[in-house]
Design a protein around this motif. Structure first.
Motif, PDB file in Angstrom:
ATOM      1  N   SER A  24       0.851  -1.185   0.000  1.00 27.66           N
ATOM      2  CA  SER A  24       0.000   0.000   0.000  1.00 27.66           C
ATOM      3  C   SER A  24       0.898   1.251   0.000  1.00 27.66           C
ATOM      4  CB  SER A  24      -0.905  -0.004   1.227  1.00 27.66           C
ATOM      5  OG  SER A  24      -0.117   0.226   2.375  1.00 27.66           O
ATOM      6  N   LYS A  25       0.241   2.406  -0.287  1.00 26.43           N
ATOM      7  CA  LYS A  25       0.995   3.670  -0.334  1.00 26.43           C
ATOM      8  C   LYS A  25       1.671   3.947   1.011  1.00 26.43           C
ATOM      9  CE  LYS A  25       0.098   8.217  -2.215  1.00 26.43           C
ATOM     10  NZ  LYS A  25      -0.955   9.192  -2.513  1.00 26.43           N
ATOM     11  N   LYS A  26       0.918   3.675   2.070  1.00 25.01           N
ATOM     12  CA  LYS A  26       1.447   3.936   3.414  1.00 25.01           C
ATOM     13  C   LYS A  26       2.650   3.034   3.703  1.00 25.01           C
ATOM     14  CE  LYS A  26      -0.172   4.877   8.036  1.00 25.01           C
ATOM     15  NZ  LYS A  26      -1.232   4.763   8.997  1.00 25.01           N
ATOM     16  N   GLN A  27       2.538   1.796   3.267  1.00 28.88           N
ATOM     17  CA  GLN A  27       3.648   0.857   3.509  1.00 28.88           C
ATOM     18  C   GLN A  27       4.915   1.325   2.788  1.00 28.88           C
ATOM     19  OE1 GLN A  27       1.621  -2.846   2.431  1.00 28.88           O
ATOM     20  NE2 GLN A  27       1.945  -3.614   4.494  1.00 28.88           N
ATOM     21  N   LYS A  28       4.726   1.853   1.557  1.00 29.84           N
ATOM     22  CA  LYS A  28       5.892   2.343   0.796  1.00 29.84           C
ATOM     23  C   LYS A  28       6.564   3.506   1.544  1.00 29.84           C
ATOM     24  CE  LYS A  28       4.344   0.877  -3.747  1.00 29.84           C
ATOM     25  NZ  LYS A  28       3.511   1.249  -4.883  1.00 29.84           N
ATOM     26  N   THR A  29       5.743   4.400   2.108  1.00 28.89           N
ATOM     27  CA  THR A  29       6.304   5.538   2.861  1.00 28.89           C
ATOM     28  C   THR A  29       7.070   5.038   4.085  1.00 28.89           C
ATOM     29  OG1 THR A  29       4.196   6.560   2.306  1.00 28.89           O
ATOM     30  CG2 THR A  29       5.634   7.827   3.731  1.00 28.89           C
ATOM     31  N   ILE A  30       6.487   4.029   4.762  1.00 26.18           N
ATOM     32  CA  ILE A  30       7.143   3.497   5.972  1.00 26.18           C
ATOM     33  C   ILE A  30       8.481   2.854   5.612  1.00 26.18           C
ATOM     34  CG2 ILE A  30       6.921   1.782   7.842  1.00 26.18           C
ATOM     35  CD1 ILE A  30       3.885   2.380   7.813  1.00 26.18           C
ATOM     36  N   ILE A  31       8.511   2.144   4.500  1.00 22.02           N
ATOM     37  CA  ILE A  31       9.767   1.502   4.070  1.00 22.02           C
ATOM     38  C   ILE A  31      10.849   2.574   3.881  1.00 22.02           C
ATOM     39  CG2 ILE A  31      10.876   0.274   2.136  1.00 22.02           C
ATOM     40  CD1 ILE A  31       8.309  -1.384   1.902  1.00 22.02           C
ATOM     41  N   LYS A  32      10.452   3.695   3.260  1.00 25.22           N
ATOM     42  CA  LYS A  32      11.425   4.789   3.040  1.00 25.22           C
ATOM     43  C   LYS A  32      11.964   5.298   4.377  1.00 25.22           C
ATOM     44  CE  LYS A  32       9.858   6.660  -1.314  1.00 25.22           C
ATOM     45  NZ  LYS A  32       8.881   7.585  -1.881  1.00 25.22           N
ATOM     46  N   GLN A  33      11.083   5.431   5.357  1.00 21.44           N
ATOM     47  CA  GLN A  33      11.513   5.927   6.671  1.00 21.44           C
ATOM     48  C   GLN A  33      12.483   4.963   7.355  1.00 21.44           C
ATOM     49  OE1 GLN A  33       7.322   7.124   7.694  1.00 21.44           O
ATOM     50  NE2 GLN A  33       8.460   8.391   9.138  1.00 21.44           N
ATOM     51  N   PHE A  34      12.174   3.660   7.207  1.00 22.37           N
ATOM     52  CA  PHE A  34      13.079   2.651   7.774  1.00 22.37           C
ATOM     53  C   PHE A  34      14.450   2.743   7.115  1.00 22.37           C
ATOM     54  CE2 PHE A  34       9.444  -0.033   9.393  1.00 22.37           C
ATOM     55  CZ  PHE A  34       9.916  -0.127  10.684  1.00 22.37           C
ATOM     56  N   LYS A  35      14.441   2.854   5.780  1.00 19.48           N
ATOM     57  CA  LYS A  35      15.704   2.882   5.040  1.00 19.48           C
ATOM     58  C   LYS A  35      16.570   4.059   5.465  1.00 19.48           C
ATOM     59  CE  LYS A  35      14.698   0.342   0.798  1.00 19.48           C
ATOM     60  NZ  LYS A  35      14.346   0.437  -0.602  1.00 19.48           N
ATOM     61  N   LYS A  36      15.902   5.183   5.738  1.00 17.68           N
ATOM     62  CA  LYS A  36      16.628   6.386   6.155  1.00 17.68           C
ATOM     63  C   LYS A  36      17.401   6.124   7.455  1.00 17.68           C
ATOM     64  CE  LYS A  36      14.848  10.722   6.811  1.00 17.68           C
ATOM     65  NZ  LYS A  36      13.673  11.591   6.810  1.00 17.68           N
ATOM     66  N   GLY A  37      16.800   5.336   8.343  1.00 16.98           N
ATOM     67  CA  GLY A  37      17.432   5.070   9.638  1.00 16.98           C
ATOM     68  C   GLY A  37      18.595   4.089   9.569  1.00 16.98           C
ATOM     69  N   LEU A  38      18.601   3.277   8.503  1.00 16.39           N
ATOM     70  CA  LEU A  38      19.614   2.216   8.433  1.00 16.39           C
ATOM     71  C   LEU A  38      21.041   2.737   8.286  1.00 16.39           C
ATOM     72  CD1 LEU A  38      18.138  -0.664   6.265  1.00 16.39           C
ATOM     73  CD2 LEU A  38      18.270  -0.447   8.720  1.00 16.39           C
ATOM     74  N   VAL A  39      21.183   3.961   7.825  1.00 18.97           N
ATOM     75  CA  VAL A  39      22.519   4.530   7.595  1.00 18.97           C
ATOM     76  C   VAL A  39      23.286   4.623   8.919  1.00 18.97           C
ATOM     77  CG1 VAL A  39      23.750   6.413   6.472  1.00 18.97           C
ATOM     78  CG2 VAL A  39      21.410   5.877   5.785  1.00 18.97           C
ATOM     79  N   SER A  40      22.550   4.966   9.992  1.00 15.99           N
ATOM     80  CA  SER A  40      23.214   5.095  11.292  1.00 15.99           C
ATOM     81  C   SER A  40      23.277   3.733  11.985  1.00 15.99           C
ATOM     82  CB  SER A  40      22.427   6.089  12.149  1.00 15.99           C
ATOM     83  OG  SER A  40      22.484   5.724  13.489  1.00 15.99           O
ATOM     84  N   LYS A  41      24.465   3.397  12.508  1.00 12.82           N
ATOM     85  CA  LYS A  41      24.640   2.091  13.165  1.00 12.82           C
ATOM     86  C   LYS A  41      23.724   1.978  14.384  1.00 12.82           C
ATOM     87  CE  LYS A  41      28.134  -0.915  15.101  1.00 12.82           C
ATOM     88  NZ  LYS A  41      29.434  -1.009  15.707  1.00 12.82           N
TER      89      LYS A  41
END
Lengths: 121, 359
Positions: free
Chosen positions: B67-84
């Motif tokens: 869903s659209k919301k799920q896609k947005t959430i995935i983006k937010q998760f990905k943003k956090g992955l950069v920091s250990k």
């Protein structure tokens, strides 16, 4: 149908949030407790329609919550306990203390929803 | 006011030390403040991640892959992955829920784990030079049921650190069930008692599989594999391994021989009786005791003479069991035994058996 008050005592914050989300979708009002001590306070102050409690928790365990509700408050509010595998003895103790139902972890939120509806009838 | 040289040195030292103490106090204050801020930020981020994860799970829409919301959430998760730091929090949150819920939600979480790229980080951990990072990597992959890395993990089953090996073994058993036991084919290192308990705990949950060939592992060159598989034989009552069990009674490892007698006792395999009696003088005391426990289950009247030979054994347990079994299989012969001996232990056993009902 009036909104039913449910006390949910669970120390795993994500699981707690997940169950809250699921049961609120069913139209219930959830009161959250991170441990048995908070659960007892909520039960005493809010007089809920149903209590969902994990067996193993910090400070005050689920068994102590059941004992407090049945023996001290002398309340007949239905209680459902969550247990993990290997806690069969504890579940038996919970039933002896007055629990009405139990679910073993890992939990299925949909199954919980059905059981909650049945217990609130 | 004039200071002597000595006084001047003392005063200088006092001033330097006072400055160092003041600096240290400030440093500790800042350090404590930073730890508190970091902890606060972690709690805040954890709460955010927990909320996002739950929202993702409930944002599923019928007929849509995402869903659209799920896609947005995935983006937010990905943003956090950069920091250990954030990556650790995300992984911990996933694991925290993974073990608590069942069914479709697990599939959703496992798929999200891959979609946001956490899987790549876990695979990267397998190549780390630090053993504890490797162990964490395997554990993550096990929890999220990532089967496609089995070749990489199979290279770690003989790792020099037992913590890594333990995770690798659990990975195979948890994800591949009985088929996962094939890692035993290549196991060259020990399996500690604790490891065996852990693995057996997993094996207990398996569906019974008749086709599983346990014989090859009972003939393994690795004694730890043999001991572990003997437990499986007992657990699943694999009586078809009877001939191999009898062969194991001659194994070079005494622990295996004793364990085998224990399994043979469990199955009450009569063929083993004559085999052991013939070699009785060569076997160790522990094996002898184990054999007498076996006889307690299978001895018959025809074994009375063998039992008579051991009623005066130097080993208390053998003596006790020999008398006890003899009383059961041939009470007439037992009654003909001398009731008084110079051996005080013998007298006490006889006395005990004579007044015990049903023994």
């Amino acid at each position: 149908m009036s909104i039913k008050k449910i006390v949910l005592a669970e120390d795993n914050s994500v699981l707690s949030l997940l169950l809250k989300f699921r049961l609120e979708k069913d139209g219930h009002h959830l009161l959250m407790a991170k441990n048995g001590k908070e659960a007892i306070e909520l039960i005493e102050n809010e007089n809920p329609d149903l209590i969902l409690t994990d067996i193993m928790m910090d400070y005050v365990s689920g068994l102590e919550v059941i004992s407090h509700v049945r023996n001290k408050l002398e309340s007949k509010t239905p209680i459902l306990v969550f247990s993990s595998s290997g806690q069969e003895e504890m579940v038996l103790k919970a039933f002896n203390l007055g629990a009405n139902d139990f679910m073993s972890k890992p939990l299925s939120p949909n199954e919980l929803s059905i059981r909650v509806k049945r217990m609130l009838l | 006011m004039q200071f002597t040289l000595f006084e001047a040195v003392i005063w200088s030292l006092v001033i330097v030390l006072a400055i160092i103490i003041v600096i240290l106090i400030f440093y500790l204050k800042i350090l404590r403040r930073n730890i508190r801020v970091k902890e606060k930020n972690n709690i805040k981020y954890r709460e955010k991640i927990e909320k996002l994860l739950i929202e993702y799970i409930y944002a599923e829409e019928e007929g849509e892959l995402l869903s659209k919301k799920q896609k947005t959430i995935i983006k937010q998760f990905k943003k956090g992955l950069v920091s250990k730091r954030k990556r650790i929090i995300i992984t911990e949150t996933f694991l925290q829920l993974d073990q608590q819920v069942a069914g479709h939600m697990i599939e959703q979480m496992n798929s999200l784990y891959k979609k946001i790229g956490l899987l790549n980080y876990a695979i990267k951990k397998l190549r780390s030079k630090q053993w504890h990072i490797v162990a964490i990597g395997i554990k993550d992959l096990r929890h999220f049921k990532v089967k496609r890395v089995r070749n990489s993990i199979s290279k770690l089953i003989n790792h020099h650190r037992e913590e890594v090996r333990r995770e690798a073994h659990l990975y195979f058993i948890e994800l591949f069930g009985f088929e996962g036991l094939n890692f035993l084919d290549n196991l060259k290192v020990p399996l500690s008692e604790w490891d065996q308990i852990l693995l057996l705990g997993e094996v207990e949950n398996f569906e019974y599989d008749e086709t599983l060939d346990l014989k090859k592992w009972l003939e393994s060159n690795n004694d730890y594999v043999v001991l572990f598989v003997l437990n499986i034989v007992k657990l699943f009552n694999r009586l078809e391994t009877k001939d191999t069990l009898i062969d194991l009674l001659q194994h070079k490892n005494a622990e295996i021989r004793i364990k085998t007698i224990d399994i043979i006792t469990h199955f009450e395999i009569l063929e083993a009786k004559e085999f052991i009696i013939q070699r009785f003088s060569e076997i160790s005391d522990k094996e002898k005791v184990a054999f007498f426990k076996y006889l307690e289950k299978v001895a018959k009247n025809e074994d009375a003479m063998f039992l008579i030979e051991h009623v005066n054994s130097n080993n208390f347990e053998i003596k006790h069991r020999a008398l006890k079994i003899l009383k059961r299989v041939d009470v007439n012969l037992y009654n003909k035994l001398e009731k008084n001996s110079e051996d005080a232990e013998y007298n006490r056993i006889i006395d005990y058996l004579d007044v015990s009902y049903g023994v």
